[in-house]
Design a protein around this motif. Sequence first.
Motif, mmCIF file in Angstrom:
data_model
loop_
_atom_site.group_PDB
_atom_site.id
_atom_site.type_symbol
_atom_site.label_atom_id
_atom_site.label_comp_id
_atom_site.label_asym_id
_atom_site.label_seq_id
_atom_site.Cartn_x
_atom_site.Cartn_y
_atom_site.Cartn_z
ATOM 1 N N LEU A 1 -53.036 -76.577 35.918
ATOM 2 C CA LEU A 1 -53.972 -76.075 34.912
ATOM 3 C C LEU A 1 -53.897 -74.566 34.748
ATOM 4 N N ALA A 2 -53.141 -73.889 35.630
ATOM 5 C CA ALA A 2 -52.915 -72.457 35.476
ATOM 6 C C ALA A 2 -51.770 -72.163 34.518
ATOM 7 N N TYR A 3 -51.012 -73.188 34.155
ATOM 8 C CA TYR A 3 -49.883 -72.999 33.244
ATOM 9 C C TYR A 3 -50.413 -72.683 31.844
ATOM 10 N N THR A 4 -49.750 -71.780 31.134
ATOM 11 C CA THR A 4 -50.261 -71.358 29.826
ATOM 12 C C THR A 4 -50.286 -72.476 28.793
ATOM 13 N N ALA A 5 -49.552 -73.565 29.027
ATOM 14 C CA ALA A 5 -49.649 -74.704 28.109
ATOM 15 C C ALA A 5 -51.073 -75.243 28.049
ATOM 16 N N PHE A 6 -51.861 -74.999 29.099
ATOM 17 C CA PHE A 6 -53.240 -75.473 29.157
ATOM 18 C C PHE A 6 -54.238 -74.399 28.721
ATOM 19 N N ALA A 7 -53.760 -73.338 28.088
ATOM 20 C CA ALA A 7 -54.640 -72.248 27.667
ATOM 21 C C ALA A 7 -55.551 -72.689 26.521
ATOM 22 N N ALA A 8 -56.672 -72.003 26.407
ATOM 23 C CA ALA A 8 -57.637 -72.300 25.346
ATOM 24 C C ALA A 8 -57.234 -71.632 24.044
ATOM 25 N N VAL A 9 -57.354 -72.384 22.946
ATOM 26 C CA VAL A 9 -57.236 -71.831 21.595
ATOM 27 C C VAL A 9 -58.462 -72.300 20.818
ATOM 28 N N PRO A 10 -58.868 -71.578 19.773
ATOM 29 C CA PRO A 10 -60.078 -71.969 19.036
ATOM 30 C C PRO A 10 -59.943 -73.346 18.402
ATOM 31 N N GLU A 11 -60.975 -74.134 18.507
ATOM 32 C CA GLU A 11 -60.944 -75.474 17.931
ATOM 33 C C GLU A 11 -60.627 -75.412 16.440
ATOM 34 N N GLY A 12 -59.616 -76.196 16.023
ATOM 35 C CA GLY A 12 -59.259 -76.298 14.620
ATOM 36 C C GLY A 12 -58.411 -75.168 14.089
#
Length: 599
Positions: A193-204
């Motif tokens: 979960l530290a991998y950037t593939a799991f980073a947050a982006v704004p919904e939509g």
Amino acid sequence: MVGQDTSRRSFLEATGSAASAVALGSAFTGEADAQQTTTQQGQGASGTLNLINSTMSTLDPIKATDTASGEVIQQVFDALMNYPDGNIEVQPLLAKNYEVSDDFTTYTFTLKEGATFHDGSEVTAQDFVYSFERLAQSPESRRAYFILQSIGVKHSTDADGNYQPDTLSVTAVDDRTLRIQLEEPFHATLEMLAYTAFAAVPEGIVGDIQGYNGELEYSEFATSQPVGCGPFKFESWQPNTEASVTRYGNYYGNKAEVERVHWQIMSDANARYTYAMNKNADAFSIPTEFYDPNKVEVETTDERGREVGTYGPVRNGETLNFLAVPTINTFYIGFNTNRVEQAARHAAAYAMNKEQLVEQVFKGRGRPAFHFTPPAIYPGGPDAYQQHAQQEYPYSYRQTDLQKARQVMREAGYGPDNRYQFTFTVYQRSNTWPQVGQLLRDKLSSAFIDMNIETAPFSTLLKRGRNGNLQAYSLGWVMDWPAPDNFLQLLNPPLTDTSQSAPISYVNWSGTEASERARRAWTTVQQNPAPTDQAEQARNEAYIEMEEANWQDTVFLNVYHQTDQRFWYDYAQIPKFGAAGTSRQMFNDATVDKPNGGQ
């Protein structure tokens, strides 16, 4: 989208991030390594941190598979967890805290307050639901297997095994609480979960999954308008030229000391070195052809094995600061077992002097590789790695044994009048692997083997490998998560079959006693996924079994574990990076105080 394999942790993307990163790295001893320094945080620093990067592919966290893109993405996007300064001890980042159920299948995260995206909107649990759904179902995702197979988040599939959209068991309990349910325990969940593939982006933010039209066109988000919540916000990217990010003043964590980070993108070794010598870069790596190990003066070595000292004088008369870090990687020669006979593979193992290659070709920037699992994550650690290799390695340990090489070829029916032949394919822009090939070729010649060396563009090498059209090839692997299974998946025989749609390595390992040993051992790994001492012991025994099975058939001839280096001028300071490498490091604690107010 991934789909066909029923195995929870079957990795369907051929070679993935690591191969992309490593082929470049082998050319310049860590291409993505473009900075470095000692741990010293400046006060009130400003200005621009100038670095060098290699060719980037995207700014979308779920699409990036190369360390060049990853280094920039790491500054712009934050995930729940993080490897601080690239050290492998994972810690919360956007997560304030977390709870794990007694059966290790439910993870509940509480998000930190005050985190906002660069567009000013608040980071909520629903943003993570959307972000993880993109990772699982977006056609742009090259990391769907991370969430669907690696971690194994609960989900549904259709009759063909393809992911069914919106079935991911990731739930926003409320704005601050995120719950993730797994099919079964997985020991490296927090690390992944530290991998950037799991980073947050704004919904939509983009409409590349069902139920969303998107606020931006995908091409805008991935190339010119990425929106994250990291310590830096995106400024610009001109492919093959430069990229830059600027300080985000409303960052919820440690606000960036520097106003800006700028990367000059260049691949030519001479151009990179000249750029650094002209002080256009504040911190950088030195291409192997310009590196002189005699100019290194090591002053201290810390508990992580990181060497700190000086290097120089260099071409411009300066003496640079120096950092060397044993990172988690392995570079190897892979043999297509359908096309290179076992006798020739064994002869290559006897002929290769790995220590000589590290010293002469890689100029001491690494250590010989006897296992595919790197020392830092080998069961029992580096000492156990060394002891097992020294006692059990069946070929020439730290030396060349051409007598044995000739013997195995004679026993296979070859000799002076009946020579064997195969082709070794290396990455076209590598300056080092052709030299590896030449040294090995010259030794094998006396063992009745004519080894041809050819070069190919990286993408061509991978395509030919996936199609089974390579005999022997050079590649490498760097960690996605710091555990042996991240590496040894490449030696799971069913996933080496190039007749399948997405082999993870290109060796077609099957039909031998050793391949069956490896297959059984990998089954043991899969049957013991939990983060418990008992499961870990079972996995560790299976990992060693797989290493020995590989020795038995010489499917991967492991060559070396690279040591990444960083050089920098006195006016720049970046905390030391760790074994996860520079692409996992955030630069918000870096400082620059260039003389005469230079930028």
